[in-house]
Design a protein around this motif. Structure first.
Motif, mmCIF file in Angstrom:
data_model
loop_
_atom_site.group_PDB
_atom_site.id
_atom_site.type_symbol
_atom_site.label_atom_id
_atom_site.label_comp_id
_atom_site.label_asym_id
_atom_site.label_seq_id
_atom_site.Cartn_x
_atom_site.Cartn_y
_atom_site.Cartn_z
ATOM 1 N N VAL A 126 2.558 -10.467 -73.305
ATOM 2 C CA VAL A 126 3.672 -9.467 -73.365
ATOM 3 C C VAL A 126 3.459 -8.489 -74.418
ATOM 4 O O VAL A 126 4.334 -8.352 -75.024
ATOM 5 C CB VAL A 126 5.029 -10.168 -73.376
ATOM 6 C CG1 VAL A 126 5.922 -9.408 -72.870
ATOM 7 C CG2 VAL A 126 4.933 -11.386 -72.460
ATOM 8 N N GLY A 127 2.577 -7.650 -74.408
ATOM 9 C CA GLY A 127 2.392 -6.635 -75.340
ATOM 10 C C GLY A 127 2.491 -5.253 -74.746
ATOM 11 O O GLY A 127 3.459 -5.294 -73.980
ATOM 12 N N ASN A 128 1.660 -4.265 -75.085
ATOM 13 C CA ASN A 128 2.220 -2.868 -74.521
ATOM 14 C C ASN A 128 2.403 -2.829 -72.752
ATOM 15 O O ASN A 128 2.973 -2.546 -72.259
ATOM 16 C CB ASN A 128 0.951 -2.058 -74.689
ATOM 17 C CG ASN A 128 1.114 -1.574 -76.058
ATOM 18 O OD1 ASN A 128 2.334 -0.810 -76.422
ATOM 19 N ND2 ASN A 128 0.106 -1.462 -77.115
ATOM 20 N N ILE A 129 1.234 -3.755 -72.197
ATOM 21 C CA ILE A 129 1.064 -3.618 -70.662
ATOM 22 C C ILE A 129 2.229 -4.745 -70.249
ATOM 23 O O ILE A 129 3.240 -4.617 -69.334
ATOM 24 C CB ILE A 129 -0.089 -3.976 -70.232
ATOM 25 C CG1 ILE A 129 -1.109 -3.090 -70.760
ATOM 26 C CG2 ILE A 129 -0.118 -4.250 -68.694
ATOM 27 C CD1 ILE A 129 -2.642 -3.265 -70.389
ATOM 28 N N GLY A 130 2.138 -6.078 -70.783
ATOM 29 C CA GLY A 130 3.052 -6.886 -70.203
ATOM 30 C C GLY A 130 4.721 -6.571 -70.347
ATOM 31 O O GLY A 130 5.414 -7.040 -69.665
ATOM 32 N N SER A 131 4.983 -6.025 -71.700
ATOM 33 C CA SER A 131 6.347 -5.682 -71.882
ATOM 34 C C SER A 131 6.862 -4.765 -70.632
ATOM 35 O O SER A 131 8.006 -4.678 -70.049
ATOM 36 C CB SER A 131 6.546 -5.141 -73.217
ATOM 37 O OG SER A 131 5.721 -3.921 -73.475
ATOM 38 N N ARG A 132 5.913 -3.615 -70.473
ATOM 39 C CA ARG A 132 6.167 -2.611 -69.409
ATOM 40 C C ARG A 132 6.340 -3.229 -68.153
ATOM 41 O O ARG A 132 7.443 -3.037 -67.059
ATOM 42 C CB ARG A 132 5.395 -1.540 -69.312
ATOM 43 C CG ARG A 132 5.244 -0.526 -70.427
ATOM 44 C CD ARG A 132 4.054 0.412 -70.349
ATOM 45 N NE ARG A 132 4.192 1.624 -71.263
ATOM 46 C CZ ARG A 132 3.893 1.749 -72.621
ATOM 47 N NH1 ARG A 132 3.561 0.427 -73.135
ATOM 48 N NH2 ARG A 132 3.923 2.746 -73.118
ATOM 49 N N LEU A 133 5.557 -4.093 -67.658
ATOM 50 C CA LEU A 133 5.412 -4.852 -66.534
ATOM 51 C C LEU A 133 6.774 -5.582 -66.182
ATOM 52 O O LEU A 133 7.442 -5.659 -65.119
ATOM 53 C CB LEU A 133 4.243 -5.750 -66.113
ATOM 54 C CG LEU A 133 4.135 -6.257 -64.848
ATOM 55 C CD1 LEU A 133 3.934 -5.413 -63.762
ATOM 56 C CD2 LEU A 133 2.778 -7.193 -64.895
ATOM 57 N N SER A 134 7.167 -6.128 -67.337
ATOM 58 C CA SER A 134 8.175 -7.246 -67.045
ATOM 59 C C SER A 134 9.436 -6.334 -66.996
ATOM 60 O O SER A 134 10.465 -6.610 -66.074
ATOM 61 C CB SER A 134 8.416 -8.069 -68.556
ATOM 62 O OG SER A 134 9.865 -8.524 -68.465
ATOM 63 N N ARG A 135 9.580 -5.261 -67.757
ATOM 64 C CA ARG A 135 10.803 -4.432 -67.455
ATOM 65 C C ARG A 135 10.927 -3.764 -66.010
ATOM 66 O O ARG A 135 11.849 -3.850 -65.485
ATOM 67 C CB ARG A 135 10.640 -3.250 -68.424
ATOM 68 C CG ARG A 135 11.955 -2.332 -68.368
ATOM 69 C CD ARG A 135 11.926 -1.331 -69.224
ATOM 70 N NE ARG A 135 10.536 -0.329 -69.561
ATOM 71 C CZ ARG A 135 10.173 0.272 -68.779
ATOM 72 N NH1 ARG A 135 10.927 0.775 -68.075
ATOM 73 N NH2 ARG A 135 8.882 0.995 -69.122
ATOM 74 N N ARG A 136 9.710 -3.347 -65.475
ATOM 75 C CA ARG A 136 9.825 -2.637 -64.215
ATOM 76 C C ARG A 136 10.116 -3.601 -63.231
ATOM 77 O O ARG A 136 10.627 -3.612 -62.137
ATOM 78 C CB ARG A 136 8.368 -2.022 -64.175
ATOM 79 C CG ARG A 136 8.167 -0.692 -64.899
ATOM 80 C CD ARG A 136 6.796 -0.244 -65.184
ATOM 81 N NE ARG A 136 6.329 0.422 -63.713
ATOM 82 C CZ ARG A 136 5.314 1.141 -63.781
ATOM 83 N NH1 ARG A 136 4.593 1.288 -64.748
ATOM 84 N NH2 ARG A 136 4.948 1.537 -62.517
ATOM 85 N N LEU A 137 9.409 -4.928 -63.225
ATOM 86 C CA LEU A 137 9.529 -5.866 -62.022
ATOM 87 C C LEU A 137 11.289 -6.247 -62.127
ATOM 88 O O LEU A 137 11.892 -6.654 -61.025
ATOM 89 C CB LEU A 137 8.783 -7.256 -62.473
ATOM 90 C CG LEU A 137 7.504 -7.085 -62.016
ATOM 91 C CD1 LEU A 137 6.671 -8.230 -62.771
ATOM 92 C CD2 LEU A 137 7.274 -6.994 -60.711
ATOM 93 N N ASN A 138 11.758 -6.446 -63.560
ATOM 94 C CA ASN A 138 13.256 -6.866 -63.467
ATOM 95 C C ASN A 138 14.023 -5.791 -62.860
ATOM 96 O O ASN A 138 15.204 -6.022 -62.220
ATOM 97 C CB ASN A 138 13.658 -6.964 -64.909
ATOM 98 C CG ASN A 138 13.213 -8.372 -65.663
ATOM 99 O OD1 ASN A 138 13.397 -9.448 -64.934
ATOM 100 N ND2 ASN A 138 12.909 -8.221 -66.924
ATOM 101 N N VAL A 139 13.841 -4.424 -62.788
ATOM 102 C CA VAL A 139 14.486 -3.452 -62.221
ATOM 103 C C VAL A 139 14.394 -3.397 -60.629
ATOM 104 O O VAL A 139 15.349 -3.306 -60.123
ATOM 105 C CB VAL A 139 13.709 -2.032 -62.674
ATOM 106 C CG1 VAL A 139 14.308 -1.024 -61.680
ATOM 107 C CG2 VAL A 139 13.976 -1.677 -64.007
ATOM 108 N N LEU A 140 13.437 -4.161 -60.171
ATOM 109 C CA LEU A 140 13.132 -4.517 -58.863
ATOM 110 C C LEU A 140 13.837 -5.783 -58.336
ATOM 111 O O LEU A 140 13.715 -6.290 -57.131
ATOM 112 C CB LEU A 140 11.741 -4.417 -58.224
ATOM 113 C CG LEU A 140 10.941 -3.142 -58.628
ATOM 114 C CD1 LEU A 140 9.379 -2.993 -58.244
ATOM 115 C CD2 LEU A 140 11.550 -2.058 -57.701
#
Length: 358
Positions: A126-140
């Motif tokens: 959950v670094g630069n990529i994982g944290s962005r991905l987590s936030r974007r999936l949560n939005v969905l």
């Protein structure tokens, strides 16, 4: 003037670095000894191994820059022992990789007839990529579980706890001995039947023999951008992998140019100079810049900009035509990031797209 040696595929190098010195480009994975002998600045991508052997051939070297998030191709210990300055480009293509994973998840979800809010996605790293991905999936509205042992954040779980719970497992950890075969036969067996594995970090993170056995048994599916055998390609995966691409998840125009820009900023700082211009001025116009007046579906909008299925078809066709993994990677078509598309007149949908695409 500095002697600057740069990977031949790095964009913007001529525009940004020419005012700082004399430029030379190298082709393929490694520079020649003659090129290294004169280099004071070395600019590389992840395919170039900067190790003790290379450093002995570069006696004038002062600055090493890698236009990448990962640094496992850099022998940092050897570099620092020689007192050399080095830098990378953390986060430069994080949104591009997040786009790649989201395209895979949303198209797989549609293909399998699953409801998006019913999905559970596990993110390992959950670094630069994982944290962005987590936030974007949560939005969905997707349930996200996170695993990152070095961070030990509240709410994170172990890999063993994660595996039996997730419909999709996506990997975003660095390479190296610490993560080698992190996903092996035991871990694959612990996943849900029919689960989707996405690997867009390093091929060594997954045990290739175990992966092949898991896929051959029909226990799950895999979307693979990286392979243990790179730059060779195990053709058995053509019949087994769902969507396959040649290590290009982060190869958006923005990601590649941002990596070069970050190295330019670092070298300017090292030289005590002020960078000229702005990064935004280094981007071409997007083929599709805005859209309005339609019912929002994030998957549909995302596919207008980048659709993983197109890249899978392009990669398979290239291999069938006899092209090599490296040839295909070097000739990857230009691609923009989801964030380049602006959605208007979509009521609440425009806000959702804005959040899900950045």
């Amino acid at each position: 003037m500095l002697n600057i040696l740069a990977d031949g595929l790095m964009p913007l190098v001529d525009d940004l670095f020419a005012p700082l010195g004399t430029l030379q480009r190298f082709e393929g994975r490694q520079p020649t000894p003659a090129q290294l002998a004169q280099a004071e600045v070395l600019l590389v991508r992840s395919v170039t191994q900067v190790d003790a052997a290379l450093l002995t051939q570069a006696p004038k070297l002062r600055f090493i820059g890698s236009a990448t998030i990962g640094t496992d191709h850099l022998d940092i210990k050897a570099i620092e022992e020689k007192g050399l300055f080095w830098t990378a480009a953390p986060g430069c293509n994080a949104d591009a990789v997040a786009d790649y994973v989201l395209s895979a998840v949303l198209n797989w979800q549609t293909m399998t007839g699953r409801d998006l809010p019913a999905l559970t996605v596990g993110i390992v790293g959950v670094g630069n990529i994982g944290s962005r991905l987590s936030r974007r999936l949560n939005v969905l509205g997707v349930k996200v579980l996170c695993c990152d042992p070095p961070k030990g954040e509240p709410g994170f779980i172990t890999l063993a706890q994660m595996l039996p719970q997730v419909d999709v497992l996506t990997l975003h950890v660095p390479g190296g001995q610490g993560t080698r075969h992190m996903i092996g036969a035991t871990e694959l067996a612990a996943m849900k039947p029919g689960a989707l594995l996405i690997n867009s970090c390093r091929g060594s993170v997954v045990d290739n023999a175990a992966l092949l056995a898991w896929l051959e048994a029909g226990a799950g599916q895999a979307v693979l951008d990286v392979f243990a055998t790179e730059p060779d390609f195990d053709r058995r995966l053509l019949d087994l992998g769902l969507w396959l691409t040649p290590h290009i998840a982060g190869h958006s125009i923005e990601g590649k140019r941002r990596g070069t820009w970050m190295l330019y900023e670092a070298l300017c700082q090292k030289l005590g100079q002020v960078p000229q211009g702005r990064f935004e001025d280094q981007l071409p116009r997007a083929p599709v810049e805005s859209i309005s007046g339609i019912e929002l579906a994030v998957r549909r909008l995302g596919n207008l900009v980048f659709d993983i299925r197109d890249d899978d078809a392009w990669f398979r066709a290239g291999l069938k035509a006899g092209r090599t993994f490296d040839e295909l990677r070097r000739s990857y078509p230009k691609r923009r990031e989801w964030g380049s598309l602006k959605a208007g007149s979509l009521e609440d949908g425009a806000r959702l797209w804005d959040l899900a695409s950045h």
